[in-house]
Every structure is written in C-alpha cells, then in structure tokens.
Write a protein that holds these residues in place. Structure first.
Motif, mmCIF file in Angstrom:
data_model
loop_
_atom_site.group_PDB
_atom_site.id
_atom_site.type_symbol
_atom_site.label_atom_id
_atom_site.label_comp_id
_atom_site.label_asym_id
_atom_site.label_seq_id
_atom_site.Cartn_x
_atom_site.Cartn_y
_atom_site.Cartn_z
ATOM 1 N N LYS A 103 0.829 -1.207 0.000
ATOM 2 C CA LYS A 103 0.000 0.000 0.000
ATOM 3 C C LYS A 103 0.863 1.258 0.000
ATOM 4 O O LYS A 103 0.471 2.292 -0.543
ATOM 5 N N MET A 104 2.047 1.174 0.592
ATOM 6 C CA MET A 104 2.909 2.345 0.688
ATOM 7 C C MET A 104 3.281 2.903 -0.675
ATOM 8 O O MET A 104 3.445 4.118 -0.838
ATOM 9 N N ASN A 105 3.402 2.037 -1.668
ATOM 10 C CA ASN A 105 3.742 2.533 -3.008
ATOM 11 C C ASN A 105 2.656 3.443 -3.553
ATOM 12 O O ASN A 105 2.936 4.459 -4.202
ATOM 13 N N GLN A 106 1.389 3.082 -3.299
ATOM 14 C CA GLN A 106 0.295 3.944 -3.740
ATOM 15 C C GLN A 106 0.271 5.236 -2.923
ATOM 16 O O GLN A 106 0.031 6.327 -3.466
ATOM 17 N N GLN A 107 0.505 5.123 -1.606
ATOM 18 C CA GLN A 107 0.552 6.315 -0.769
ATOM 19 C C GLN A 107 1.659 7.258 -1.229
ATOM 20 O O GLN A 107 1.482 8.482 -1.259
ATOM 21 N N ARG A 108 2.787 6.700 -1.583
ATOM 22 C CA ARG A 108 3.920 7.494 -2.075
ATOM 23 C C ARG A 108 3.536 8.263 -3.337
ATOM 24 O O ARG A 108 3.802 9.465 -3.463
ATOM 25 N N SER A 109 2.864 7.575 -4.248
ATOM 26 C CA SER A 109 2.447 8.214 -5.482
ATOM 27 C C SER A 109 1.484 9.367 -5.210
ATOM 28 O O SER A 109 1.622 10.458 -5.765
ATOM 29 N N ARG A 110 0.521 9.141 -4.338
ATOM 30 C CA ARG A 110 -0.469 10.182 -4.033
ATOM 31 C C ARG A 110 0.187 11.398 -3.385
ATOM 32 O O ARG A 110 -0.133 12.546 -3.710
ATOM 33 N N ARG A 111 1.087 11.161 -2.438
ATOM 34 C CA ARG A 111 1.686 12.269 -1.714
ATOM 35 C C ARG A 111 2.655 13.065 -2.578
ATOM 36 O O ARG A 111 2.735 14.286 -2.458
ATOM 37 N N PHE A 112 3.385 12.392 -3.441
ATOM 38 C CA PHE A 112 4.253 13.130 -4.367
ATOM 39 C C PHE A 112 3.411 13.960 -5.337
ATOM 40 O O PHE A 112 3.768 15.098 -5.650
ATOM 41 N N ARG A 113 2.292 13.392 -5.753
ATOM 42 C CA ARG A 113 1.426 14.143 -6.664
ATOM 43 C C ARG A 113 0.804 15.339 -5.945
ATOM 44 O O ARG A 113 0.717 16.437 -6.511
ATOM 45 N N ALA A 114 0.406 15.147 -4.678
ATOM 46 C CA ALA A 114 -0.160 16.249 -3.904
ATOM 47 C C ALA A 114 0.871 17.358 -3.708
ATOM 48 O O ALA A 114 0.544 18.546 -3.782
ATOM 49 N N ALA A 115 2.122 16.975 -3.470
ATOM 50 C CA ALA A 115 3.180 17.977 -3.294
ATOM 51 C C ALA A 115 3.421 18.740 -4.593
ATOM 52 O O ALA A 115 3.654 19.959 -4.576
ATOM 53 N N LYS A 116 3.370 18.042 -5.705
ATOM 54 C CA LYS A 116 3.566 18.701 -7.012
ATOM 55 C C LYS A 116 2.451 19.702 -7.273
ATOM 56 O O LYS A 116 2.697 20.830 -7.714
ATOM 57 N N ASP A 117 1.211 19.305 -6.983
ATOM 58 C CA ASP A 117 0.084 20.209 -7.173
ATOM 59 C C ASP A 117 0.176 21.407 -6.227
ATOM 60 O O ASP A 117 -0.133 22.541 -6.594
ATOM 61 N N ALA A 118 0.596 21.134 -4.969
ATOM 62 C CA ALA A 118 0.720 22.217 -3.993
ATOM 63 C C ALA A 118 1.797 23.212 -4.414
ATOM 64 O O ALA A 118 1.659 24.419 -4.195
ATOM 65 N N ALA A 119 2.877 22.707 -5.013
ATOM 66 C CA ALA A 119 3.936 23.604 -5.485
ATOM 67 C C ALA A 119 3.416 24.506 -6.597
ATOM 68 O O ALA A 119 3.732 25.699 -6.636
ATOM 69 N N ASP A 120 2.628 23.947 -7.500
ATOM 70 C CA ASP A 120 2.024 24.765 -8.557
ATOM 71 C C ASP A 120 1.108 25.824 -7.961
ATOM 72 O O ASP A 120 1.093 26.979 -8.402
ATOM 73 N N GLU A 121 0.343 25.406 -6.944
ATOM 74 C CA GLU A 121 -0.578 26.343 -6.281
ATOM 75 C C GLU A 121 0.199 27.463 -5.601
ATOM 76 O O GLU A 121 -0.150 28.640 -5.701
ATOM 77 N N ALA A 122 1.272 27.092 -4.882
ATOM 78 C CA ALA A 122 2.066 28.087 -4.170
ATOM 79 C C ALA A 122 2.716 29.067 -5.146
ATOM 80 O O ALA A 122 2.790 30.274 -4.890
ATOM 81 N N SER A 123 3.189 28.528 -6.266
ATOM 82 C CA SER A 123 3.808 29.393 -7.279
ATOM 83 C C SER A 123 2.798 30.392 -7.810
ATOM 84 O O SER A 123 3.118 31.577 -8.016
ATOM 85 N N TRP A 124 1.587 29.936 -8.026
ATOM 86 C CA TRP A 124 0.540 30.829 -8.523
ATOM 87 C C TRP A 124 0.204 31.905 -7.496
ATOM 88 O O TRP A 124 0.043 33.074 -7.833
#
Length: 711
Positions: A103-124
């Motif tokens: 399950k950790m592999n899926q959690q890893r994918s979700r959290r990295f994706r959330a961080a990427k989206d958050a970085a885009d949001e913060a940049s905006w």
C-alpha cells in the motif's frame, strides 16, 4: 480510490441495494431514540481517514486556518454520522496506521502528486503577492496545512489522537447515547490500515463463543474496497454508510446537521461527483444539502445470487463461494495494491464481462476460483485466458471511442471561451470538469503526453510495443523475462490481496515492483507457481514517512530524518525526485496519470535510518513507536463493573508486573468484545473524567494481547 467508478456502477446495476438515509428533523440531541430508518445497528465502524481528509482540505471551500478548526470539524462530522446510525453496542474509530509495503507505493504516489500540485498552487499564489512578509506567511501556512501530514508519525496525527481521546470522554459524559456503548479508538500508532483493523476486529468476534450472528454492522467510509471487505466478512446484517454520489442540488431540502459540520468528502470517486459550483454559502448551508445513503450488503448478496447463477453445474452453487469469487474477480479491475489489467475498465463494462465469462466458463474450469483466501491457480489461468480472448476487440473499440471523443473536443475547442482561470489547472477546486476539459484540449492542441499514442493497442504488434514502452524492455529476450516476472508478481499480488481481505496481512514487505499490469492474455503457466509469503514486520512510523513523503513535506519529520530527504549529500536523495514523469496512460483526466516514481529500496532506507535514530527526543520516540487500541466505557456500563472488580483484586500484587493472567468475560457483559485478556500491568486512577473508563488493548490477529490499562 482503488476501484474507480465501482460504487457508481453498483448502484446503477443494483439500485435497491442503496437507500437514502432518513434523519430526524433538527434539533436532535437525544441519540437514544429509535432509528428513523426502521432498523437498529449494534456496531458502527468509522474509517476515520475518510473523515479527516475532507475536514483538512474541503473541496470548493476555504481551507481551515488551524488544526483546531480541523479537529472541530472532525468532531461535528462524527456527531452527524453517530446521530444517523445510533449504534447500541459499539463505536469503532480506526485511523490508518503504518500500512503494508504494497500500500505504501500507492501512498507514495499520491503524496508526491499532492506535493507537485501544492507547489504549482504556491507558485501561482506567490505571483499574486508582492510583500516578502506576506510570502513568508503564505509559505508557513502552506506547510502547516500540508495534507501530507495525515500520515502516521507526524505531530498532526499525535494531536488528532489526543483530541479524539478528549472528544470521546466529552461525549460519554454528556450524551446518553454514548454511555451505553463501548468505544474503541485505534489511532495512527496502531499498525495497519483503518478499514483492515476494523475487519480484523470483526473476524476475531466471529470466532468467539457466544457471538451473535445477527449482529447488525454499519461501516462508514468512502473507499470502494470497503464494499469488498464487507462482502468478505460474510456477515449478513451489514450496511455501508457513505455520501450519495449523485450529489445534492442547490434546491434540495435535507435536514440540517449539527453546527459547524463539514461537507462529506468528494475524494473517493470524484470523477462522478457533481461539479462544484461557485455559490455564496457557508459550510453549514452546504452540509444541510449533503445526502447520505446506506448500501445494504444483504440486498447486494441477493442480487449477486441471481446475477451469478451458474447453469449446468453438477451441484447447486453456494452463495458464499460465489461472493468470494466476485470479490476475487473485481481485484483485476482495481485495488489499492496492484495496477488494473489494461483491458479492464468499469466504464467499458469490465465487471459485466468478467461475470459473463465466469458463468460461461464455470463448468469448464471445474468450479470456483477461490475458497475463502485460497486461490485455485489452475482455474484462475483458465478464467483469465478466457477474458484475454476479448482484449483485441476491447482495444479496437476503445481506439474508436477515443477518436470520436477527440473529434468532439476539437469541435468544442474551436468555440471555446477566450480565457480560463489563470490558476493552475490541477488546483482549480471550483469546477473540476471544466479544468479537465481544458487539460484535454491542451493535450490535443499541443500533442503532448498521452495524445502521442506510440503503442496503438489492438493493432498488429501492440503487445511488443506496450512492453517496450511501459516496461522499458530493450531486447526480445528481456521483454520475455520481464513479462514472465510481471505475470508471476501480479499473481502473487492477487493471492496477497485475497489473504489480506480474508485473514489479514501475510507479508508486510511484499509489493508489486512495476507501475503497470500485464495483459490478461499473457497469464500463462501460473498454475505451476509456488506462492509463499514471509510475514515480516511493519515499518516504524518515521520509516514509513521517509518511504512515502516527498522532500517538500520533510517538515513533518525530525531534523536528521529531514536531512536524509533534502541534503544534497544524502545517500537517499534519489528516492525524492522533485520532478517526475506523469504518464496519462490513455486516461482522460490529469489526476488519473501514473506517477513514474522510483521504488524505495527498503534495506538501504533502513540502513541509513539506523545511523540517525539515536538523535530522536523522547517525544519523537513516542511518535515513532507502536501503541494499542484504546477502549472507553462509562462507569454505568456492565463491562465496567467487571473490569473494576478484577482490578481491585489485582492492583498492588507484588508479582503483577510479571504476571500472565487470563480472564474470561461473560458474553452477556462483553457485548461484542474479545474474550481473553492477558495482562501484565494494571494501573488505576481516580475517576477524573466524570466516570469514563479508559482501557488499552490490542486486537490484531496473531499478535499477542499484552496488557491493558484502566484510567
């Protein structure tokens, strides 16, 4: 989640399995009255992550300003669910603890994706802010409300546990409906996913003498796999409570819930929820329109008995075995541990195809695919091969539909509005459908990513192109080797998941080492596989944090652990890429993309952690440790009398610290509670919380029940 669109398919195919919730008109303060839905529930189980996430980052509404706001919303959310279900014996609150590696592999994918989206949001956001002080405040706030902290081992999860302890005591002291029940809290320091801790508890109760088979269960949660888990219990009186995916319109009149409640989560199957509208409202107004449904498992079982009726078999098919086979077949469509078979999509009728093939091939296969958690690999190979015969037709039809869809989008793009929101597409919460239309048009206009179809599924040579492109096979021999290994590991995974659903974890360390699944038609020779698992042990909370969090969320870890993620000289730096490939893999929506992240090498990770573990403070060591489930009962509860009487006899005994005591509790007083309490230490304090008792226990399969504590 693990089975996208499954719930929507289910309620459309079996409409009478889902019924709308009936609630009393407000104000409702007495939860001891009869349930207005016409039947009473004994036990209520809450998959708490399905509550915490929407309270932490509600869609379409401003985020909470502090953790206190999050906890207040969680409390009110629980209040509403409790008032709907009104359990008479037990309330079980389960928070996700350390998960198995699969399950950790899926959690890893979700959290990295959330961080990427958050970085885009913060940049905006930063582009709109001129003051340096405001930028600093914005950065601090984004770190504070980073949803990735909803992971075992973080300070937030520790505070959540403490807050729930307070909340439970408060409700037991003030609400008569809480005083007649037991409450179990399994927090993030108890290993295991929340829903599986619940299922482990249910399985243990079923095996106890005196268990009432007519116990009525209700489970609240948003993940579609809860339906599979409920079927796997073979409990007849089982319901799942969740929000109505059809959505509530702005003119719907539903009863108001308690003040400050938070909207029910749209996360589980967001692609089928009604697009969020920009409306001038507060949270209470929105929640007053939120609708809930009961999915009654006993009705679903009757549907399956009819839908999976097998003809021509020498004996009458057994419903329980058919249910197990249905659960097994759905694993190929999606679960939280394995990628789904490429040709099987629920939106394209995959479940109907599987059921059709199953009934047609049942006699030829020789019978059932499974026997509880045990999988008959010879029959499975026959079944999957039969499904594989349909792959070419599925891919050709999919290609044709994609061409028609792109043609419609091109027509739409010629007349599209001149401008869209300048906010990053992945972070626009107001209208996700419009955002994904814009994303699709961007793909068509620029010809990037999934729009460049190098594989051309269904055309000559499509298999070879798939394995070269997705599995990065360089030669024909390497392609064959990868294919054999992928099929072997995938079947291992299917067997692992079945064991997990029916008996619990059989290996904490096992995981599927590829981002993609092989084709159904490639499952050859699986009947010769010898599949065995080694149980191992779960990672510690900080170990899991290092395994699933991106470097952007390193603030959730202690300093020296943080440096393993961010220091340029760290030997683990390759585990935390700041940029990674997103493969649309033929999907329509950007959030469905596969994150091509490197898999964690557990031995290397633990080796580096061992070098810094000594730097932890006492408080951090506590967060990094495992704990036990907590049981709360009011002093007026019959079980409290038995516990106190036992404690009075044992407290102060000179050999108590080394004692191994077993005490049976009469089922009459136990009311769905474990029977044997091995005890090493007992501590009693004054009734400081107006008579509420606090009991620590462990409910995890083969792990020992070591001790309990009464406060």
């Amino acid at each position: 989640m693990g089975i996208p669109a499954f719930y929507r398919w289910l309620v459309e195919r079996y409409p009478r399995a889902a019924v709308s919730v009936i609630e009393d008109e407000p104000p409702l303060l007495d939860t001891t009255g009869p349930n207005p839905n016409g039947y009473e529930f004994d036990n209520l189980y809450l998959d708490m992550n399905g509550i915490v996430h929407p309270c932490f980052h509600p869609e379409g509404l401003p985020p909470p300003k502090s953790y206190d706001d999050v906890f207040r919303a969680v409390f009110n959310y629980i209040d509403r669910i409790f008032s709907i279900v009104r359990p008479r014996k037990l309330l079980f609150l389960a928070i996700d603890g350390v998960a198995p590696r699969a399950k950790m592999n899926q959690q890893r994918s979700r959290r990295f994706r959330a961080a990427k989206d958050a970085a885009d949001e913060a940049s905006w956001r930063e582009s709109k802010i001129e003051s340096e002080e405001e930028k600093s405040t914005s950065l601090e706030q984004s770190m504070k409300l980073d949803s990735n902290v909803i992971t075992p081992g973080t300070e937030f999860m520790e505070l959540l546990s403490s807050s729930l302890h307070y909340y439970i005591r408060l409700r037991m002291n003030k609400d008569a409906g809480w005083q007649g029940i037991k409450v179990i809290l399994s927090d993030a320091n108890v290993p295991g996913e929340g829903e599986h801790k619940i299922m482990s508890y249910i399985r243990l109760q079923r095996n106890l003498p005196g268990y009432d088979p007519n116990t009525r269960h209700c489970l609240y949660g948003l993940d579609a796999d809860l339906i599979m888990l409920a079927l796997a219990t073979h409990e007849i009186h089982f319901s799942i409570l969740r929000e109505d995916v059809r959505g509530a319109g702005p003119n719907d009149k539903t009863v108001k819930c308690a003040k400050d409640s938070l909207l029910a989560s749209q996360q589980g199957e967001r692609e089928y929820s009604k697009p969020m509208e920009v409306v001038d409202e507060n949270v209470e107004d929105y929640v007053s329109r939120q609708k809930f449904q009961f999915l009654n498992i006993w009705v679903l079982r009757e549907y399956l008995a009819i839908d999976m009726k097998v003809r021509g078999f020498k004996t009458k098919a057994k419903l329980e075995r058919l249910v197990d086979d249905f659960v097994f077949m759905c694993l190929f469509i999606g679960n939280d541990f394995l990628p789904h078979i490429p040709s099987l999509e629920i939106s394209e009728g995959a479940i109907d195809l599987l059921m059709m093939v199953y009934k047609k091939e049942f006699v030829k296969m020789g019978g059932y695919l499974t026997n509880s958690s045990k999988v008959n690999l010879e029959r499975v190979e026959h079944f999957v091969q039969a499904v594989g015969f349909h792959e070419c037709a599925i891919f050709r039809r999919r290609t044709q539909m994609e061409k028609e869809r792109e043609l419609r989008f091109r027509r739409f793009s010629r007349n599209k509005p001149s401008s869209y929101s300048s906010k990053p597409m992945s972070q626009n919460p107001l209208n996700s459908s419009a955002v994904d239309i814009q994303t699709q048009m961007h793909r068509i206009d620029t010809g990037i990513n999934a729009n460049v179809d190098k594989i051309k599924l269904g055309e000559k040579g499509w298999k070879e192109r798939f394995y070269v492109e997705k599995f990065e096979a360089q030669t024909e021999d390497e392609c064959k080797r990868i294919l054999r290994n992928a099929v072997s590991k995938y079947i291992e995974g299917i067997c692992w998941v079945m064991h997990y659903y029916y008996e619990g974890v059989c290996s904490w360390q096992w995981f599927y080492p590829y981002h993609y699944a092989p084709f159904a038609s490639d499952f050859h020779g699986i009947d010769k596989l010898n599949i065995e698992f080694t149980l191992g042990k779960p990672l510690k909370p900080f170990d899991q944090l290092l395994g699933v969090l991106p470097a952007a969320s390193a603030h959730a870890l202690p300093l020296f652990y943080r440096e393993l993620m961010t220091d340029m000289s760290s030997p683990l730096l390759d585990f935390y890429p700041t940029d990674f490939k997103l493969d649309m893999n033929g999907k329509r929506f950007s959030w469905q993309a596969i994150c091509k992240l490197p898999f964690i090498e557990e031995s290397r990770l633990l080796s580096e952690i061992a070098k810094v573990e000594h730097t932890l403070t006492d408080e951090e060591r506590q967060r990094n440790s495992f704990s036990l489930d907590a049981l709360f009962v009011h002093t007026s509860h019959p079980l409290a009398v038995k516990i106190l009487a036992f404690c009075k006899r044992k407290v102060g005994h000179p050999k108590l610290s080394n004692a191994k005591v077993k005490r049976k509790i009469n089922p009459k007083f136990r009311l769905c509670m474990v029977k044997i309490f091995p005890i090493e230490a007992v501590h009693v304090k004054n009734a400081a919380f107006e008579g509420a008792l606090f009991l620590l226990m462990l409910f995890h399969g083969k792990l020992p029940l070591s001790w309990f504590r009464v406060l």
